[in-house]
Design an enzyme around this catalytic site. Sequence first.
Site, PDB file in Angstrom:
ATOM      1  N   LYS A  73       0.838  -1.376  -0.084  1.00 16.75           N
ATOM      2  CA  LYS A  73      -0.243   0.040  -0.032  1.00 16.75           C
ATOM      3  C   LYS A  73       0.911   1.265   0.076  1.00 16.75           C
ATOM      4  O   LYS A  73       0.380   2.132  -0.726  1.00 16.75           O
ATOM      5  CB  LYS A  73      -0.844  -0.007   1.194  1.00 16.75           C
ATOM      6  CG  LYS A  73      -2.110   0.652   1.087  1.00 16.75           C
ATOM      7  CD  LYS A  73      -3.357   0.322   2.031  1.00 16.75           C
ATOM      8  CE  LYS A  73      -2.905   0.078   3.352  1.00 16.75           C
ATOM      9  NZ  LYS A  73      -2.691   1.412   4.137  1.00 16.75           N
TER      10      LYS A  73
ATOM     11  N   ARG B 150      -9.254   4.174   8.983  1.00 17.66           N
ATOM     12  CA  ARG B 150      -8.868   2.802   9.515  1.00 17.66           C
ATOM     13  C   ARG B 150     -10.055   2.154  10.394  1.00 17.66           C
ATOM     14  O   ARG B 150      -9.611   1.003  10.555  1.00 17.66           O
ATOM     15  CB  ARG B 150      -7.379   2.619  10.077  1.00 17.66           C
ATOM     16  CG  ARG B 150      -7.297   3.277  11.638  1.00 17.66           C
ATOM     17  CD  ARG B 150      -6.148   2.729  12.317  1.00 17.66           C
ATOM     18  NE  ARG B 150      -6.286   1.661  12.737  1.00 17.66           N
ATOM     19  CZ  ARG B 150      -5.513   0.480  12.695  1.00 17.66           C
ATOM     20  NH1 ARG B 150      -4.022   1.044  12.576  1.00 17.66           N
ATOM     21  NH2 ARG B 150      -5.594  -0.793  13.204  1.00 17.66           N
TER      22      ARG B 150
ATOM     23  N   ARG C 187      10.604 -12.101   4.698  1.00 19.90           N
ATOM     24  CA  ARG C 187      11.378 -10.847   4.649  1.00 19.90           C
ATOM     25  C   ARG C 187      12.629 -10.999   5.502  1.00 19.90           C
ATOM     26  O   ARG C 187      12.333 -11.448   6.630  1.00 19.90           O
ATOM     27  CB  ARG C 187      10.533  -9.492   5.099  1.00 19.90           C
ATOM     28  CG  ARG C 187      10.664  -8.363   4.378  1.00 19.90           C
ATOM     29  CD  ARG C 187       9.849  -7.094   5.048  1.00 19.90           C
ATOM     30  NE  ARG C 187       8.682  -6.972   4.324  1.00 19.90           N
ATOM     31  CZ  ARG C 187       7.693  -6.309   4.826  1.00 19.90           C
ATOM     32  NH1 ARG C 187       7.698  -5.885   5.966  1.00 19.90           N
ATOM     33  NH2 ARG C 187       6.444  -6.084   4.028  1.00 19.90           N
TER      34      ARG C 187
ATOM     35  N   ARG D 281      12.430  -9.692  11.381  1.00 22.54           N
ATOM     36  CA  ARG D 281      11.941  -8.868  12.474  1.00 22.54           C
ATOM     37  C   ARG D 281      10.897  -9.399  13.063  1.00 22.54           C
ATOM     38  O   ARG D 281       9.991 -10.119  12.659  1.00 22.54           O
ATOM     39  CB  ARG D 281      11.353  -7.312  11.937  1.00 22.54           C
ATOM     40  CG  ARG D 281      12.524  -6.460  11.495  1.00 22.54           C
ATOM     41  CD  ARG D 281      11.942  -5.224  11.117  1.00 22.54           C
ATOM     42  NE  ARG D 281      10.771  -5.088  10.160  1.00 22.54           N
ATOM     43  CZ  ARG D 281      10.172  -4.320   9.591  1.00 22.54           C
ATOM     44  NH1 ARG D 281      10.963  -3.175   9.602  1.00 22.54           N
ATOM     45  NH2 ARG D 281       9.192  -4.644   8.740  1.00 22.54           N
TER      46      ARG D 281
ATOM     47  N   ARG E  90      -2.116  -9.427  12.869  1.00 19.41           N
ATOM     48  CA  ARG E  90      -2.237  -7.810  12.000  1.00 19.41           C
ATOM     49  C   ARG E  90      -3.585  -8.240  10.798  1.00 19.41           C
ATOM     50  O   ARG E  90      -4.343  -7.082  10.818  1.00 19.41           O
ATOM     51  CB  ARG E  90      -1.231  -7.244  11.292  1.00 19.41           C
ATOM     52  CG  ARG E  90      -0.066  -7.045  12.111  1.00 19.41           C
ATOM     53  CD  ARG E  90       1.299  -6.715  11.632  1.00 19.41           C
ATOM     54  NE  ARG E  90       1.270  -5.936  10.434  1.00 19.41           N
ATOM     55  CZ  ARG E  90       2.433  -5.825   9.812  1.00 19.41           C
ATOM     56  NH1 ARG E  90       3.489  -6.629   9.764  1.00 19.41           N
ATOM     57  NH2 ARG E  90       2.446  -4.866   8.899  1.00 19.41           N
TER      58      ARG E  90
END
Length: 218
Positions: free
Chosen positions: A13, A88, A127, A161, A172
Amino acid sequence: MRIVLVGPPGAGKGTQAAYLAKNLSIPHISTGDLFRANISQGTDLGKQARAFMDAGRLVPDEVTIGMAKDRMSQSDAVNGFLLDGFPRNVGQAEALDVILKDEGVKLDAVLDLEVPEDEVVKRIAGRRICRNDSAHVFHVTYNPPKAEGVCDACGGELYQRDDDSEETVRTRLEVYHTETEPIIDYYRAQGLVVTISALGKVTEVTERAMEALKSDQG
Ligand SMILES: [Zn+2]
């Protein structure tokens, strides 16, 4: 154009928002930037946000809405803007409607970036970041380093991370489903939602979005 960009974490995004804003010559207004700017400038809203964050609490909607309202009233946003991360939840979407109505303007589109859930998990959980420089970013599948666990750029150790762990990503996504996704129905009722697939190369997704926005206007 006045656009709201929505999509789950991992949809790219922020990247799309930056490209689209540039293509459309409108400012990219992200909640992250709003918070950083207000806090670094020491505005009243920034101080309030800071106090909640320091206490480990969520910043209340009124504070976020206030920051967004201030930003949208700046001269570069007169002819449009692209909102990223705001609203949001449905409460913030309703507040945005009130702000726009007071200004006598309307949203043109709500661009919904769609990406399958398993793909989101794969993108984020794969990642790997370099311990020496967080700009050295790799991906176990899409952009693997030459030697596993070692940064190509500087030889530093690569790590995942905490935010990127599969468990955190699933949490999330859950938050996105329960809090943010309902705004898509809210805007669908206003006939504003344009849904595009966020799969493929960054440039392909930007082109897809530009086409969709154009035909939506036509
Ligand atoms: Zn490195």
